[in-house]
Motif scaffolding. Structure first.
Motif: not given
Length: 163
Positions: A62-63, A75-77, A82-83, A90-91
């Motif tokens: 999970x994130x 928030x940094x993640x 996205x990049x 990754x998906x």
């Protein structure tokens, strides 16, 4: 027993301990350099590579779990994910186990790993050659030392994060 051998033994132990610490610092520098050069080759920032490696090794995650393992603020993640997703590394998949429809799981695109292995081929070959010089028992001691060093580093990072 005379005090001289005890002092000599203690001095030798301090020298060996200092040599180990110096070697770990040198290793850290060389691996950081390797990771920067690797990252530029596959167009990944250091932090992006760290997150991708964590998902490859421990995923799907999970994130929230990735942020915890990487020592990053959630928030940094978001920007990192996205990049990585935009570059096809990754998906984000909906988490079927969660009652929250917004919940996602991060999965590395394993088909891209061949690119990573190709870039790291030189290091992997050198590590194989290096390990061939040691007995199984010595490799067990080295593995134990490195794992304990990793734990000490993680514990120290958490301590610093707490302030």
């Amino acid at each position: 027993m005379s005090p001289a051998p005890d002092r000599a033994t203690a001095r030798r132990r301090r020298q060996l301990t200092t040599a180990v610490k110096d070697a770990v610092r040198d290793l850290n520098i060389q691996l950081a350099l390797l990771n920067r050069r690797f990252g530029s080759r596959v167009e990944l920032r250091d932090v992006d590579w760290t997150c991708l490696d964590l998902v490859n090794r421990h995923g799907p995650l999970s994130p929230t779990e990735l942020a915890r393992r990487a020592g990053l603020h959630p928030a940094t993640l978001t920007g990192i994910l996205d990049r990585l997703q935009k570059a096809g590394w990754l998906v984000r998949e909906r988490d079927p186990e969660s009652s929250d429809r917004r919940a996602v799981t991060l999965r590395a695109v394993r088909e891209r790993n061949a690119e990573l292995f190709e870039v790291f081929a030189g290091m992997n070959s050198r590590m194989d050659e290096l390990c061939d010089r040691y007995t199984d028992a010595e490799l067990e001691v080295i593995t134990d030392f490195l794992r304990r060093t990793s734990t000490a580093g993680g514990d120290s990072a958490e301590e610093l994060a707490k302030g």
